[in-house]
Structure formats: C-alpha cells, structure tokens
Design a protein around this motif. Structure first.
Motif, mmCIF file in Angstrom:
data_model
loop_
_atom_site.group_PDB
_atom_site.id
_atom_site.type_symbol
_atom_site.label_atom_id
_atom_site.label_comp_id
_atom_site.label_asym_id
_atom_site.label_seq_id
_atom_site.Cartn_x
_atom_site.Cartn_y
_atom_site.Cartn_z
ATOM 1 N N CYS A 42 0.856 -1.185 0.000
ATOM 2 C CA CYS A 42 0.000 0.000 0.000
ATOM 3 C C CYS A 42 0.899 1.243 0.000
ATOM 4 O O CYS A 42 1.843 1.307 0.785
ATOM 5 C CB CYS A 42 -0.870 -0.024 1.249
ATOM 6 S SG CYS A 42 -1.721 1.525 1.590
ATOM 7 N N CYS A 84 0.234 2.976 3.924
ATOM 8 C CA CYS A 84 0.727 2.344 5.158
ATOM 9 C C CYS A 84 1.942 1.460 4.904
ATOM 10 O O CYS A 84 2.586 1.022 5.855
ATOM 11 C CB CYS A 84 -0.388 1.540 5.830
ATOM 12 S SG CYS A 84 -0.938 0.082 4.921
ATOM 13 N N CYS A 102 -7.016 0.120 0.309
ATOM 14 C CA CYS A 102 -6.149 -0.788 1.065
ATOM 15 C C CYS A 102 -7.004 -1.471 2.126
ATOM 16 O O CYS A 102 -7.674 -0.788 2.899
ATOM 17 C CB CYS A 102 -5.028 0.016 1.715
ATOM 18 S SG CYS A 102 -4.045 -0.963 2.871
ATOM 19 N N CYS A 151 -5.242 -0.323 5.935
ATOM 20 C CA CYS A 151 -5.399 1.009 6.542
ATOM 21 C C CYS A 151 -6.659 1.718 6.058
ATOM 22 O O CYS A 151 -7.029 2.755 6.591
ATOM 23 C CB CYS A 151 -4.162 1.873 6.292
ATOM 24 S SG CYS A 151 -3.971 2.425 4.583
HETATM 25 ZN ZN LIG Z 1 -2.679 0.796 3.593
#
Ligand SMILES: [Zn+2]
Length: 134
Positions: free
Chosen positions: A6, A9, A62, A65
């Motif tokens: 991602c 994050c 994602c 997160c």
């Molecule tokens: Zn993420």
C-alpha cells in the motif's frame, strides 16, 4: 516473487497468489477483490454475491489502513507499490474501470505499459519522471 505494498501504510497487500483489495462500487457496496500478482494477468476472484458490471468504476482501497488507492495521475487509475525479487521498486498504476485492461509499471524515468487498453491514458509518456514513493 513480487511483493505489493500500500502506498500509504506500506503494508503487504499480497498473500500467496493474490493481491487483496477492498473495492466499492457506485452503489456504495463493498467487497474484497483478489487480483493476480502477475502484471498483465487480469483474472480476479470475489464472492459471487458482489456483481461487477463491465465498464463500472470500482474504487480500490487498502484493506489494511482503509486508504483510497486512487492515484494523483488520473482518478481512474489506482496506485500500488511493487518490489521485485531483485530488490527493484516500482509504482504500479492500474485502471479501476471493470474490464479495462491498462496497467503501467513505472520507475523514476521509465514506464512499462501492459494491457490492450493501455493507450487510453496517453499522458503516460515514456521519459516522464515519476514521483518517488519509497
Ligand atoms: Zn494501507
């Protein structure tokens, strides 16, 4: 084996032979969507109760997160980061339009296009410089 991360994050989106995303359609229905980690392979796996219509916009998130993966290059393109087995790092953009096959693997100054619809986003010019995400 390529790893996918991602961009927000930096956690791993790949598990086994799938990259796992949360997606949301225009009717605000959400689902998990599993994509093939091989660039240019557009097979996907999902629960049969989540219907994807050809040409429909799906926003990718994602699953870790919750961040939207919408890129700053084009709202139709999502962004993930990729590390290959040699330690090379890429930013990978792909279309969030169902059935539209366009994927762009980019490094600082190069773009590699995959998919028969890749010509739709022609503002990707070879030689453009791409933002560093690592
Ligand atoms: Zn993420």
């Amino acid at each position: 084996m390529n790893d996918f991360l991602c961009p927000k994050c930096k956690d791993h989106l790949r598990v086994g032979d799938h990259i796992i995303f949360k997606v949301k359609n225009n009717e605000k229905k959400t689902a998990l969507l599993l994509l093939n980690p091989q660039i240019g392979n557009y097979t996907s796996t999902k629960h049969p109760s989540f219907i994807i219509k050809e040409g429909e916009f799906l926003e990718f998130y994602c699953p870790l997160c919750g961040a939207s993966l919408k890129s700053d290059i084009h709202e139709n393109l999502a962004l993930v980061l990729m590390n290959d087995e040699k330690g090379n790092r890429y930013a990978v953009y792909f279309s969030q339009i169902a059935g539209e096959h366009s994927t762009y693997k980019t490094t600082d100054d190069a773009v590699h296009m995959e998919g028969e619809d890749a010509g739709r986003y022609t503002y990707f010019r070879v030689g453009d410089r791409f933002k560093r995400y690592f």
